[in-house]
Each structure stands twice: as structure tokens, then as C-alpha cells.
Write an enzyme that holds these catalytic residues in place. Structure first.
Site, short mmCIF file in Angstrom:
data_model
loop_
_atom_site.label_atom_id
_atom_site.label_comp_id
_atom_site.label_asym_id
_atom_site.label_seq_id
_atom_site.Cartn_x
_atom_site.Cartn_y
_atom_site.Cartn_z
CB CYS A 79 -0.91 -0.19 0.96
SG CYS A 79 -2.51 1.13 1.15
CG HIS A 167 -3.47 -3.35 3.31
ND1 HIS A 167 -2.69 -3.10 4.06
CD2 HIS A 167 -4.36 -2.15 2.90
CE1 HIS A 167 -2.90 -1.41 4.38
NE2 HIS A 167 -3.99 -1.53 3.41
CD GLU A 169 -1.54 -5.98 5.83
OE1 GLU A 169 -2.13 -5.51 6.06
OE2 GLU A 169 -1.27 -6.59 5.07
N GLY A 222 -0.98 -15.23 37.68
CA GLY A 222 -2.22 -16.34 37.35
C GLY A 222 -2.81 -16.36 36.12
N GLY A 223 -1.81 -15.10 34.95
CA GLY A 223 -2.16 -14.76 33.28
C GLY A 223 -1.39 -15.56 33.02
#
Length: 509
Positions: A79, A167, A169, A222-223
Site C-alpha cells: 500500500c 493488504h 495481511e 495468574g495469567g
């Protein structure tokens, strides 16, 4: 060094998506601002120029120095990148007669072009531009067009330099991954060897070399991010890793006890600290969400610093920083507008005098999960919905007290348990409840009530950058609403949030 595709960022909203698609091909890539290009060593196999919100016709439009890249390394302009190459080499870029946003189809495809191998005539692509290449230099050969765009794709004669106006992606370009594979594998010669297994092996070896016998302290949440960070460090340095898990009083229902138990099973060296009173007292009377974040951040540092000082000879602070945090910290043309402060950014104060180690700072969230699976981490950690650093503080849209926290914990528990019971938990990216700062009239039995309103939020997403509200079954919403009102005293109305991101954010504060 790891073979790498370099992505130069001109400020496009899609730049991170380019990186994610390249990595789906098991090829490592890095994003760098267009004006901070690293020296292209032999490990750099190709360069991609991103799109941009700027026009190449703007006086202050981004201008990269490609003198060490073009002619030496394969180059793909997307682009804005394609228009920049055309204009800088003598072509003319002008405003499009028809602004081109959205779906288009390729009306011609050069099947002999290495970049277009396997691309179908008529394949759908995604356009997002207000300018077009009106005329190109004579050595630009067209390799793809649409009915409205002649230079939808081109190659510069005698070079491995390409440009595409669409694009590849985004998901709407249906064969975009084919094109990107043609570039990074076929043209750049990348071996597709960057896998979760190879990441674990190289990262653990690097950590062993970097840390030696030094002690490292890590704040667990905890994640997913902090848990995978802990597993990698534990694999590298064992008991020299000291983990601290702080209960700030704003976690999910019974979260502190459950997470500590899971960490014990992993044989991690974890200290749990109950600091609920400290945090909740500090937040008393505070309504502004940014102020809440700052108070929680300061309080965490106070607790963490006190606990870290109980450990002798700590040299390193580990953090679960992931790649999007790194990208956002050096965005194009200065920092982007602040929507909210980030709970992971800033680290601990200078007086702690610790060196920083961030094993995940090259990974996106989905890559962190794949690495965690490779390490054998419990799915209870890996598949959990994201949870904000300030916890329930930013899901209570008013001042905070223990009663409000307890009420929201109960509502959230009913909602999340219901999703699991209906086998819906893994169909959404994130789900949670919000306590609104309003009360409403209701009737329970023969009595009039005036009680709290809660909002339920569930979204679908691939990466959290954009999200759509989850179209949960009506029968589920009816049951969970009924269960909340019947089981949680103080709630008489449940609403469901049907806004997408953008324009809304996922969290309410």
C-alpha cells in the site's frame, strides 16, 4: 542469528497483522519504525514496507533510507510502501478518482511472477487507500491489476523488489497468506524453522547464559504471560527463580487460593501475599479509572518491593512483557494517543536497582500460548480469558468497597461458570461482568426493589486488536440473567453489551 524478515512501520493499523501472518509461516520477523532501521545483517532475509495513514504526497510523509536494503535484500512494499517506491523512483502518485476501501478482485494475475504463484484470477483482495499510482517508472512491470487499479502489483525489472496496492495481511484478502509465503519463503528463502519448540530451546539456552547462577524475582498474576515467563525461567535456572503472587483484593472469586494451588503443582517457588486491605483502603472513594490504575500500581510496587527485600542477593527482575507492548512503546512519529495506562509498562522504580529480563518480549499473545503448550503448562492457565492488571477495579464503574467487589465476584462467577456449563467458554475471546453506577426499579415477589444493574460483556477476536460482540444463544443469556438475579443479592437487572471494538474498547474503563 535467527533468520528474520524486517517490517518497516509507517504507522499503519495493519502493521502488527503483517507480522502475525509472517509468523504463521514459522518465519521470525520484527517490526521497526521506518526511521530507526537496524543494520541489515546477513540474518535479515527480506524487508516489508507497511501501509500508512499518511499520503506519499504529504509534505511530512515518512521517508525511509533504503540505501542498504534495495538491490541487496528482497523488498516488498504494501500500500503506502508500494506508492512510496513508485514515487521516489520517478513515478506519479495522485488522488484516486474513486476512493478505494474494501473488497476488490484481481482482474489480471501474472502467473509467471514469483510473488503471484498460486494466486487465482478473480481472487478477492482488500484495498484501503485514497491515492493511486498514476504512472510508474518504465522498469516497473505490472504483475496484478483490478478493474480500477492498474498497479495492484508490480515488480521492478532486474530486482527482487515488489509492490502491491492491496493488504495481503487481512483476512479479507483470501489468498494473502499464499502471497506472503511466496515472498518470505520463495523469494527470501526463509526455512520456516521458527517454531514454539525452537523458541523454547533457544530461549532457555540464552537465559542460562545470561543469568548463570543469579537470582531472579518475578511478579506472578495468574495469567498466561507471567505463567509462561515463570516456566521458561524455571526451566533455565530452577530454584533461583523467586515468584511473588499478590492478592490485591480485586481478583476473581477464590482466585488467590486456586492459582497458588496450581503453581505448587508446577513446582514453582512461589510466595503468596495477602494485601487485600492495603489495596482496598487505598482505593476508598476513588472513581477515576486512571487514578485507580495509578494507586494499584503504586501499591503493588510497595508490596512487591517489601517482599523482594526478604530475598538475599536478587539481581534480576523478570517481566511478562509481550511484543505488542514493545511495539507500542516505540510507535511511529512518537507515542500514539494514550487510551489508558498499561499495567505492565514502567516496571519497578530505579531504587530497586535490578536488571530486567523479558523472555517473551518477541512474542504475540497466541504465540505465548503455543509456547506454554510446548512447555506442558496446564490448560487452566493457557486457555483463560484475559484479565486486566487492575482487576475488578476497572469493572466497578464507581468508587470501590468490599461489598461491591464481593457482589461483582459473585456475578462474574455465575457468568463464567455458565459459559463453561454451556460449552461456550472457549468460543469467546474474553467474557466478564461490569457493575454499573446506576440502580433500577424491580419487583421481587410482592415487593418493589431498587438495586444494582450489571452488564455482561463477551467478545470474539483473534488478537484483541479488534473484537466483535459474541452472539451468545438467547437461551443461555436468559438462564444466566435469571441465575444472577436469583443468586446474587443486590442485583435486579442484567444487560448485555453488544458493541464492537472499534468504536468501543473491550473493557469499559
Amino acid at each position: 542469528m535467527q533468520e528474520t524478515i524486517l517490517i518497516l512501520d509507517f504507522g499503519s493499523q495493519y502493521t502488527q497483522l503483517i507480522a502475525r501472518r509472517v509468523r504463521e509461516l514459522n518465519v521470525y520477523c520484527e517490526i521497526h519504525p521506518f526511521n530507526k532501521i537496524p543494520h541489515p545483517g546477513s540474518h535479515i532475509r527480506g524487508v516489508i514496507l507497511s501501509g500508512s495513514p499518511y499520503s506519499v504526497r504529504d509534505a511530512d510523509s515518512p521517508v525511509p533510507d533504503l540505501s542498504n536494503i534495495r538491490h541487496y535484500i528482497p523488498l516488498l512494499g504494501v500500500c503506502y510502501g508500494a506508492q512510496y517506491l513508485a514515487q521516489s523512483l520517478g513515478g506519479v502518485v495522485a488522488p484516486s478518482k474513486i476512493r478505494e476501501y474494501g473488497r476488490a478482485n484481481l482482474s489480471s494475475v501474472d502467473k509467471e511472477s514469483e510473488l503471484m504463484q498460486g494466486m487465482s484470477l478473480g481472487t478477492q483482495v482488500w484495498m484501503s487507500h485514497a491515492d493511486t499510482i498514476l504512472t510508474a517508472p518504465p522498469d516497473f512491470n505490472v504483475i496484478a491489476s483490478t478493474t480500477d487499479v492498474l498497479y495492484a502489483g508490480y515488480r521492478i525489472k532486474g530486482e527482487s523488489t515488489y509492490g502491491i496496492q492491496f493488504h495481503p495481511e487481512v483476512y479479507h484478502t483470501t489468498e494473502g497468506l499464499i502471497l506472503l509465503k511466496n515472498f518470505v519463503v520463495g523469494i527470501c528463502g526463509c526455512s520456516q524453522s521458527w517454531t514454539p519448540e525452537s523458541f523454547v530451546e533457544t530461549t532457555v539456552d540464552a537465559l542460562k547464559q545470561k543469568l548463570g547462577n543469579d537470582k531472579v524475582v518475578l511478579g506472578l498474576s495468574g495469567g498466561v504471560d507471567s505463567s509462561v515467563t515463570a516456566m521458561l525461567l524455571h526451566k533455565a535456572i530452577g530454584k533461583n527463580l523467586y515468584c511473588i503472587f499478590v492478592d490485591n483484593g480485586l481478583l476473581r472469586k477464590n482466585e488467590f487460593e486456586k492459582v497458588l494451588e496450581r503453581y505448587k503443582i508446577l513446582d514453582l517457588n512461589v510466595t503468596g501475599v495477602d494485601s487485600r486491605d492495603l489495596f482496598l483502603d487505598a482505593l476508598r472513594g476513588v472513581v477515576d479509572p486512571e487514578q485507580k490504575r495509578k494507586i494499584i500500581g503504586r501499591s503493588f510496587i510497595e508490596v512487591f518491593d517489601a517482599e523482594a527485600h526478604k530475598i538475599q542477593d536478587i539481581q534480576w527482575l523478570a517481566q511478562g512483557t509481550i511484543y505488542p507492548d514493545v511495539i507500542e512503546s516505540h510507535s511511529v512519529k512518537g507515542l500514539s494517543a494514550t487510551i489508558k495506562s498499561h499495567h505492565n509498562v514502567g516496571g519497578l522504580p530505579d531504587y530497586m536497582k535490578l536488571k530486567i529480563v523479558e523472555p517473551l518480549n518477541s512474542l504475540f499473545k497466541d504465540e505465548v500460548r503455543r509456547v506454554g503448550r510446548t512447555l506442558g503448562l496446564d490448560p487452566e492457565f493457557l486457555d483463560r480469558h484475559p484479565f486486566p492488571g487492575p482487576g475488578l477495579a476497572v469493572r466497578i464503574l464507581s468508587d470501590i468497597d468490599r461489598d461491591k467487589v464481593s457482589l461483582l465476584q459473585e456475578v462474574d462467577d455465575v457468568f463464567i461458570s455458565g459459559l463453561r456449563d454451556f460449552n461456550l467458554y472457549h468460543t469467546v475471546w474474553q467474557a466478564f461482568a461490569v457493575l454499573l453506577p446506576v440502580q433500577s426499579v424491580g419487583v421481587m415477589g410482592d415487593e418493589r426493589t431498587y438495586e444494582n444493574v450489571v452488564a455482561l460483556r463477551a467478545v470474539t477476536s483473534t488478537d484483541g486488536m479488534t473484537a466483535d460482540w459474541a452472539h451468545l444463544p438467547y437461551e443461555f443469556l436468559a438462564k444466566v440473567s435469571n441465575d444472577i438475579i436469583n443468586k446474587v443479592k443486590g442485583v435486579n437487572r442484567v444487560v448485555y453489551d453488544i458493541s464492537s471494538k472499534p468504536p468501543a474498547t473491550i473493557e469499559w474503563e
